[in-house]
Design an enzyme around this catalytic site. Structure first.
Site: not given
Ligand code: PGA
Length: 246
Positions: A67, A138, A143
């Site tokens: 993304d 997500h 989401e």
């Molecule tokens: P994080 O994010 O590794 O910073 O916890 C994971 C995500 O939101 O997919």
């Protein structure tokens, strides 16, 4: 979906790096889909170390990022272009012609999404997709509510995601939209490795694994994937009812 539980974050990072490296040694032209965020940093550090010590080459691999924020230039310090360049692509022998990150400043974002899907198809599809998980379940920026048949597209970020990511931005204002690989794009990967560390992921992990498979819990889709594995530390696994871990 299999789950492997490690004592701590370092254990997850080492295990996932080992799986990715093993896959690249077997098949140097592996096509990877990769995440950003805090969770994969240990994996990237280890893969970079393996490369620096001469044990691992990425020269024939192809990389797609999951993304990118919509509206962020590739040189914006909070963009995922910069994240990946500083922590991984710029530190290994990746061929720039085979590194793909969605362009958040494309004049026609919908066309950019189609271009991204076409590039994945042209590369022969994703072999290994590495993912984190959000506190709301997500995956990528898909989401809760993201259709399981969705492809790469422009999405609205949830308030909770924007809040979690706010500190990367001036005045704590995270972008409202992003381009993300879709649920079906992720599902079509031959193998999926989902990483989760810390108690703040325990609720999402338990819901993804134990509640109904539902678009309201995106990560639950992976339960019907033929080759998906969870890499958890004990904190992230702490809300699981048991019986799943190897
Ligand atoms: P994080 O994010 O590794 O910073 O916890 C994971 C995500 O939101 O997919």
């Amino acid at each position: 979906m299999r789950a492997r539980v490690f004592p701590d974050y370092e254990g997850i990072s080492a295990a996932v790096a080992y799986v990715v490296a093993g896959r690249l040694e077997e098949e140097p032209s592996t096509v990877l889909m990769l995440p950003t965020g805090i969770t994969p940093l240990g994996m990237y550090r280890r893969l970079v170390e393996m490369h620096r010590s001469g044990r691992l080459s990425f020269a024939n691999a192809t990389f797609f990022n999951l993304d990118e924020y919509l509206g962020l230039a590739p040189d914006h310090r909070a963009s995922y272009h910069v994240y990946m360049k500083d922590r991984f692509y710029g530190l290994i022998d990746a061929d720039p012609a085979r590194v793909f990150v969605p362009d958040g400043t494309a004049p026609d974002p919908e066309a950019e999404c189609r271009r991204y899907e076409a590039a994945i198809r042209e590369a022969g599809g994703i072999d290994v997709c590495v993912l984190g998980i959000g506190r709301n379940g997500h995956i990528g920026f898909n989401e809760p509510g993201a259709p399981f048949d969705s492809r790469t597209r422009v999405v609205e970020l949830s308030e909770s995601t924007r809040k979690v990511n706010a500190s990367d931005f001036e005045a704590d204002r995270a972008p409202e939209r992003a381009i993300t690989a879709g649920m079906a794009t992720i599902f079509d990967s031959k193998s999926v490795l989902l990483l989760a560390s810390g108690t703040n992921k325990a609720g999402a992990v338990a819901a993804a694994v134990e509640d109904d498979v539902s678009e309201s819990m995106p990560a639950s889709m992976l339960r019907s994937h033929p080759n998906a594995s969870l890499f958890l530390d004990e904190d992230a696994a702490s809300a699981l009812g048991g019986g799943l871990a190897e």
